[in-house]
Design a protein around this motif. Sequence first.
Motif, PDB file in Angstrom:
ATOM      1  N   GLY A  45      59.906  -9.397 -47.509  1.00 14.87           N
ATOM      2  CA  GLY A  45      60.739 -10.553 -47.784  1.00 14.87           C
ATOM      3  C   GLY A  45      61.014 -11.331 -46.520  1.00 14.87           C
ATOM      4  O   GLY A  45      60.807 -10.847 -45.418  1.00 14.87           O
ATOM      5  N   TYR A  46      61.447 -12.565 -46.719  1.00 15.81           N
ATOM      6  CA  TYR A  46      61.878 -13.385 -45.584  1.00 15.81           C
ATOM      7  C   TYR A  46      62.788 -14.485 -46.099  1.00 15.81           C
ATOM      8  O   TYR A  46      62.822 -14.768 -47.289  1.00 15.81           O
ATOM      9  CB  TYR A  46      60.684 -13.976 -44.809  1.00 15.81           C
ATOM     10  N   THR A  47      63.547 -15.067 -45.184  1.00 13.48           N
ATOM     11  CA  THR A  47      64.389 -16.205 -45.540  1.00 13.48           C
ATOM     12  C   THR A  47      63.914 -17.401 -44.723  1.00 13.48           C
ATOM     13  O   THR A  47      63.226 -17.248 -43.702  1.00 13.48           O
ATOM     14  CB  THR A  47      65.864 -15.948 -45.241  1.00 13.48           C
ATOM     15  N   LEU A  48      64.271 -18.563 -45.176  1.00 11.17           N
ATOM     16  CA  LEU A  48      63.886 -19.781 -44.488  1.00 11.17           C
ATOM     17  C   LEU A  48      65.054 -20.744 -44.567  1.00 11.17           C
ATOM     18  O   LEU A  48      65.530 -21.069 -45.646  1.00 11.17           O
ATOM     19  CB  LEU A  48      62.638 -20.379 -45.145  1.00 11.17           C
ATOM     20  N   SER A  49      65.517 -21.183 -43.407  1.00 13.40           N
ATOM     21  CA  SER A  49      66.615 -22.146 -43.354  1.00 13.40           C
ATOM     22  C   SER A  49      66.229 -23.281 -42.419  1.00 13.40           C
ATOM     23  O   SER A  49      65.483 -23.078 -41.477  1.00 13.40           O
ATOM     24  CB  SER A  49      67.894 -21.550 -42.786  1.00 13.40           C
ATOM     25  N   LYS A  50      66.768 -24.419 -42.665  1.00  8.88           N
ATOM     26  CA  LYS A  50      66.558 -25.552 -41.775  1.00  8.88           C
ATOM     27  C   LYS A  50      67.826 -25.724 -40.946  1.00  8.88           C
ATOM     28  O   LYS A  50      68.838 -26.173 -41.427  1.00  8.88           O
ATOM     29  CB  LYS A  50      66.260 -26.824 -42.572  1.00  8.88           C
ATOM     30  N   GLU A  51      67.738 -25.298 -39.678  1.00  8.95           N
ATOM     31  CA  GLU A  51      68.901 -25.403 -38.772  1.00  8.95           C
ATOM     32  C   GLU A  51      68.459 -25.881 -37.431  1.00  8.95           C
ATOM     33  O   GLU A  51      67.411 -25.676 -36.962  1.00  8.95           O
ATOM     34  CB  GLU A  51      69.596 -24.066 -38.648  1.00  8.95           C
TER      35      GLU A  51
END
Length: 77
Positions: A71-77
């Motif tokens: 799994g992985y997460t993806l955020s725009k920061e």
Amino acid sequence: MLIAKENNSIFVCSNPSAMKAKAQAYGIEGIEFSSYSDFIHNYDPEVQSYVVDELEGFINSIFSTGPQLIGYTLSKE
């Protein structure tokens, strides 16, 4: 591809030849292309920026042998 061109970044993708032809068809020139494999084996910390096409495919190529990514997460920061 335009982001890579505007930022003088290397465009990392699964098939650089096909992507270069696509860029030419769109009239976009001056982009350096790299395959996922070339990036993984020849990473250059001196390069200031990269654009990765199809992030999931890139991640899968990194984890194609050895440990499994679950799994992985993806955020725009």
